[in-house]
Design a protein around this motif. Sequence first.
Motif, PDB file in Angstrom:
ATOM      1  N   PHE A 113      44.728 -47.245 -39.321  1.00 28.69           N
ATOM      2  CA  PHE A 113      43.773 -47.667 -40.360  1.00 28.69           C
ATOM      3  C   PHE A 113      44.583 -47.923 -41.614  1.00 28.69           C
ATOM      4  CE2 PHE A 113      43.799 -43.119 -39.408  1.00 28.69           C
ATOM      5  CZ  PHE A 113      44.398 -42.609 -40.547  1.00 28.69           C
ATOM      6  N   CYS A 114      43.923 -48.447 -42.636  1.00 29.12           N
ATOM      7  CA  CYS A 114      44.573 -48.589 -43.939  1.00 29.12           C
ATOM      8  C   CYS A 114      44.083 -47.463 -44.829  1.00 29.12           C
ATOM      9  CB  CYS A 114      44.224 -49.936 -44.563  1.00 29.12           C
ATOM     10  SG  CYS A 114      44.907 -51.328 -43.644  1.00 29.12           S
ATOM     11  N   GLU A 115      44.838 -47.181 -45.875  1.00 25.87           N
ATOM     12  CA  GLU A 115      44.429 -46.109 -46.802  1.00 25.87           C
ATOM     13  C   GLU A 115      44.616 -46.567 -48.232  1.00 25.87           C
ATOM     14  OE1 GLU A 115      45.052 -41.787 -44.779  1.00 25.87           O
ATOM     15  OE2 GLU A 115      46.882 -42.945 -45.082  1.00 25.87           O
ATOM     16  N   THR A 117      40.945 -44.809 -47.444  1.00 23.31           N
ATOM     17  CA  THR A 117      39.729 -45.166 -46.726  1.00 23.31           C
ATOM     18  C   THR A 117      38.951 -43.893 -46.425  1.00 23.31           C
ATOM     19  OG1 THR A 117      38.862 -46.509 -44.904  1.00 23.31           O
ATOM     20  CG2 THR A 117      40.696 -45.047 -44.355  1.00 23.31           C
ATOM     21  N   TYR A 121      38.486 -40.713 -40.374  1.00 23.37           N
ATOM     22  CA  TYR A 121      39.249 -41.397 -39.312  1.00 23.37           C
ATOM     23  C   TYR A 121      40.491 -40.572 -38.985  1.00 23.37           C
ATOM     24  CZ  TYR A 121      36.708 -45.427 -41.311  1.00 23.37           C
ATOM     25  OH  TYR A 121      35.761 -46.259 -41.814  1.00 23.37           O
ATOM     26  N   ARG A 122      41.153 -40.115 -40.068  1.00 16.63           N
ATOM     27  CA  ARG A 122      42.396 -39.352 -39.897  1.00 16.63           C
ATOM     28  C   ARG A 122      42.117 -37.983 -39.275  1.00 16.63           C
ATOM     29  NH1 ARG A 122      47.537 -38.947 -41.649  1.00 16.63           N
ATOM     30  NH2 ARG A 122      47.588 -40.952 -42.717  1.00 16.63           N
ATOM     31  N   ARG A 133      47.622 -42.813 -38.137  1.00 12.98           N
ATOM     32  CA  ARG A 133      48.651 -43.494 -38.935  1.00 12.98           C
ATOM     33  C   ARG A 133      47.997 -44.442 -39.913  1.00 12.98           C
ATOM     34  NH1 ARG A 133      52.911 -46.900 -37.598  1.00 12.98           N
ATOM     35  NH2 ARG A 133      52.127 -47.424 -35.536  1.00 12.98           N
ATOM     36  N   GLY A 134      48.167 -44.153 -41.195  1.00 15.76           N
ATOM     37  CA  GLY A 134      47.585 -45.020 -42.220  1.00 15.76           C
ATOM     38  C   GLY A 134      48.656 -45.902 -42.817  1.00 15.76           C
TER      39      GLY A 134
END
Length: 368
Positions: A113-115, A117, A121-122, A133-134
């Motif tokens: 994912f992106c962070e 966010t 999710y993490r 993994r962001g």
Amino acid sequence: MEQKPSGSKSIPIRHSVDGLTPYLTDKPDDREVRARLCFNENLYGPSPAAVKAIVQSALTVHFYPDPGGWELREALSRKHGVPAEQIILGNGADGLISLISNTFLNPEDEVLFCEPTFPIYRSSARIAMGTPRGIPLDAACRFDLEGLLKAMTPKTRLVYVCNPNNPTGTILDPEVIEAFLKKIPEETLVILDEAYVDFMDAEMVPPVTSWIEKGYPVISLRTFSKAYGLAGMRLGYALAAREIIENLYKAREPFCVSALAVKAGAGALSDTGHYRKVTEGIRRERQGLQDALKKRGLSVIPSQANFIFFDLGMDAEGICRRLAEYGILIRCSPSWKMPTWARVSVGIPEANRLFLRALDAVLDDMTK
Ligand SMILES: Cc1ncc(COP(=O)(O)O)c(C=O)c1O
């Protein structure tokens, strides 16, 4: 010889859970709250039809709920034009995120994912023994789909795209998302988190059901916590291909959605007038709040959600604390790694006015 009980401290916990921080579990203090704008709740409140349904069904809560939640899934099936077999209900979108991790992850599978966010999710990936993994958002604070493609490895099983993203309120063009989906390798599932979809400009809403029909590996997450004002009921759902939904049911707790939540959801869906009032009201107020923050010289990221991410230009945590003294709760978080930025939910007009008045007082004070 008898052993002295050692208490429960020495019971080892799963390594991946050790080190996670519990989510805001402190007892709330007794200070009067005048505007709660820290959780992206819907201050317009639930539909009267939902409340009526909850009250009516309270008399039958000695029965377990229908595990399939058919009444609500059939209503959702009509709303989205997909068979009920392509819909699963969950204990909030949160519950569905955990369910997705528990269904699809084997130890060490990667979750991308992106962070910054949505932090679940993490944590849910870690709890399920996956490897989260962001990568950074792009320069415009949007999900960086090119970056995600580059970061994928053969171990990548799940990829989240939060659209609109929490906390930035940014979205991606549907065409850009579709191009991304076309490049997703087999055995990787994209989770499009659409918790705030109801507040987006209509032409930017991704045609996710047609993507599912085309066979893209995508699952859409929705919630009744935001536009439908049912955050306290804990109700969310996912839309996906039949096989994905069938697999999710294998790992789902049978009765994780309460009978009251199913009734409330069906009531809320039937009240299109209330939905319109809320979504139009929030769009109007969002524009007003964005303009008001800009007028105060603050940078604002244009939002497509029911919250606004803005740069206070100084330590946001200090300002959030000062606002709390006025009974105004907004959010900032060290996990965002953007220490001057804060997120304020868009409330009803009175709450937004109270926020701006308190912000002026705090900023005045800080710059004296
Ligand atoms: C992006 C995002 N996804 C999911 C959720 C969880 O929603 P729910 O209340 O349905 O668990 C939230 C809640 O704030 C959110 O911001």
